[in-house]
Design a protein around this motif. Structure first.
Motif, PDB file in Angstrom:
ATOM      1  N   ARG A  97       0.817  -1.220   0.000  1.00  0.00           N
ATOM      2  CA  ARG A  97       0.000   0.000   0.000  1.00  0.00           C
ATOM      3  C   ARG A  97       0.852   1.272   0.000  1.00  0.00           C
ATOM      4  N   MET A  98       2.135   1.139   0.258  1.00  0.00           N
ATOM      5  CA  MET A  98       3.003   2.310   0.396  1.00  0.00           C
ATOM      6  C   MET A  98       3.203   3.020  -0.938  1.00  0.00           C
ATOM      7  N   SER A  99       3.362   4.332  -0.851  1.00  0.00           N
ATOM      8  CA  SER A  99       3.695   5.123  -2.041  1.00  0.00           C
ATOM      9  C   SER A  99       5.184   4.958  -2.338  1.00  0.00           C
ATOM     10  N   ALA A 100       5.593   5.386  -3.520  1.00  0.00           N
ATOM     11  CA  ALA A 100       7.013   5.344  -3.873  1.00  0.00           C
ATOM     12  C   ALA A 100       7.826   6.166  -2.871  1.00  0.00           C
ATOM     13  N   GLU A 101       7.269   7.315  -2.450  1.00  0.00           N
ATOM     14  CA  GLU A 101       7.957   8.159  -1.473  1.00  0.00           C
ATOM     15  C   GLU A 101       8.103   7.431  -0.135  1.00  0.00           C
ATOM     16  N   GLY A 102       7.051   6.725   0.246  1.00  0.00           N
ATOM     17  CA  GLY A 102       7.090   5.966   1.497  1.00  0.00           C
ATOM     18  C   GLY A 102       8.143   4.877   1.468  1.00  0.00           C
ATOM     19  N   ARG A 103       8.238   4.200   0.335  1.00  0.00           N
ATOM     20  CA  ARG A 103       9.258   3.155   0.186  1.00  0.00           C
ATOM     21  C   ARG A 103      10.654   3.745   0.298  1.00  0.00           C
ATOM     22  N   GLU A 104      10.857   4.915  -0.322  1.00  0.00           N
ATOM     23  CA  GLU A 104      12.164   5.568  -0.259  1.00  0.00           C
ATOM     24  C   GLU A 104      12.501   6.002   1.162  1.00  0.00           C
ATOM     25  N   LYS A 105      11.519   6.563   1.870  1.00  0.00           N
ATOM     26  CA  LYS A 105      11.747   6.971   3.258  1.00  0.00           C
ATOM     27  C   LYS A 105      12.133   5.763   4.104  1.00  0.00           C
ATOM     28  N   PHE A 106      11.394   4.665   3.911  1.00  0.00           N
ATOM     29  CA  PHE A 106      11.672   3.447   4.660  1.00  0.00           C
ATOM     30  C   PHE A 106      13.074   2.937   4.342  1.00  0.00           C
ATOM     31  N   LYS A 107      13.430   2.949   3.061  1.00  0.00           N
ATOM     32  CA  LYS A 107      14.738   2.454   2.625  1.00  0.00           C
ATOM     33  C   LYS A 107      15.863   3.286   3.261  1.00  0.00           C
ATOM     34  N   LYS A 108      15.675   4.603   3.338  1.00  0.00           N
ATOM     35  CA  LYS A 108      16.687   5.463   3.952  1.00  0.00           C
ATOM     36  C   LYS A 108      16.812   5.184   5.449  1.00  0.00           C
ATOM     37  N   LEU A 109      15.686   4.910   6.104  1.00  0.00           N
ATOM     38  CA  LEU A 109      15.697   4.643   7.538  1.00  0.00           C
ATOM     39  C   LEU A 109      16.302   3.289   7.886  1.00  0.00           C
ATOM     40  N   TYR A 110      15.940   2.263   7.100  1.00  0.00           N
ATOM     41  CA  TYR A 110      16.284   0.890   7.482  1.00  0.00           C
ATOM     42  C   TYR A 110      17.266   0.195   6.538  1.00  0.00           C
ATOM     43  N   GLY A 111      17.553   0.794   5.393  1.00  0.00           N
ATOM     44  CA  GLY A 111      18.559   0.235   4.516  1.00  0.00           C
ATOM     45  C   GLY A 111      18.092  -0.843   3.557  1.00  0.00           C
ATOM     46  N   TYR A 112      16.809  -1.087   3.490  1.00  0.00           N
ATOM     47  CA  TYR A 112      16.294  -2.065   2.525  1.00  0.00           C
ATOM     48  C   TYR A 112      14.900  -1.660   2.061  1.00  0.00           C
ATOM     49  N   ASP A 113      14.494  -2.204   0.931  1.00  0.00           N
ATOM     50  CA  ASP A 113      13.172  -1.926   0.363  1.00  0.00           C
ATOM     51  C   ASP A 113      12.173  -2.910   0.956  1.00  0.00           C
ATOM     52  N   ILE A 114      11.267  -2.407   1.767  1.00  0.00           N
ATOM     53  CA  ILE A 114      10.313  -3.261   2.469  1.00  0.00           C
ATOM     54  C   ILE A 114       9.383  -4.004   1.502  1.00  0.00           C
ATOM     55  N   VAL A 115       9.060  -3.393   0.378  1.00  0.00           N
ATOM     56  CA  VAL A 115       8.175  -4.049  -0.584  1.00  0.00           C
ATOM     57  C   VAL A 115       8.895  -5.234  -1.233  1.00  0.00           C
TER      58      VAL A 115
END
Length: 131
Positions: A97-115
């Protein structure tokens, strides 16, 4: 709000969604819009606002705080006559359900793409496989 004032529903939706980008999920430090937690948003002709939200975790202990914050953001964004917040406990949230921006924010925080991790672990959801 007087009866003669016409509500620009699209403008209201835009203002509300912009405001909600400042509301963060208590478990994942990403805003609820980027996480895809805003499931529905309706503006009534009378200035009423209905919003349906999801949760990243069904037993969210701070749900009341989250609902209160969302209500305040809506009231600060538009002159709503009423705000009705529906918390959808039946629809399970997934990172899909995440937006592309959300995925990028998550990736910056945790170092991987959650999707990508979700797809590797659980596979594509049935509705995504048909696309």
């Amino acid at each position: 709000m007087s009866q003669q004032q016409k509500i620009d529903k699209e403008e209201w939706k835009k203002k509300i969604m912009e405001g909600l980008t400042q509301v963060y999920d208590p478990e994942i430090p990403v805003d609820i819009v980027s996480l895809g937690l805003v499931y529905d948003l309706k503006i009534g002709d009378d200035g009423s606002v209905y919003i349906k939200i999801g949760l990243t975790a069904p037993g969210c202990p701070v749900i009341d705080d989250l609902v209160y914050t969302i209500e305040q953001v809506i009231k600060e964004s538009v002159p709503a006559t009423s705000v009705d917040i529906d918390v959808d406990l039946d629809t399970q949230w997934t990172p899909m359900r995440m937006s592309a921006e959300g995925r990028e924010k998550f990736k910056k925080l945790y170092g991987y793409d959650i999707v990508e991790m979700w797809i590797q672990t659980y596979g594509l959801p049935p509705e995504e496989q048909k696309a």
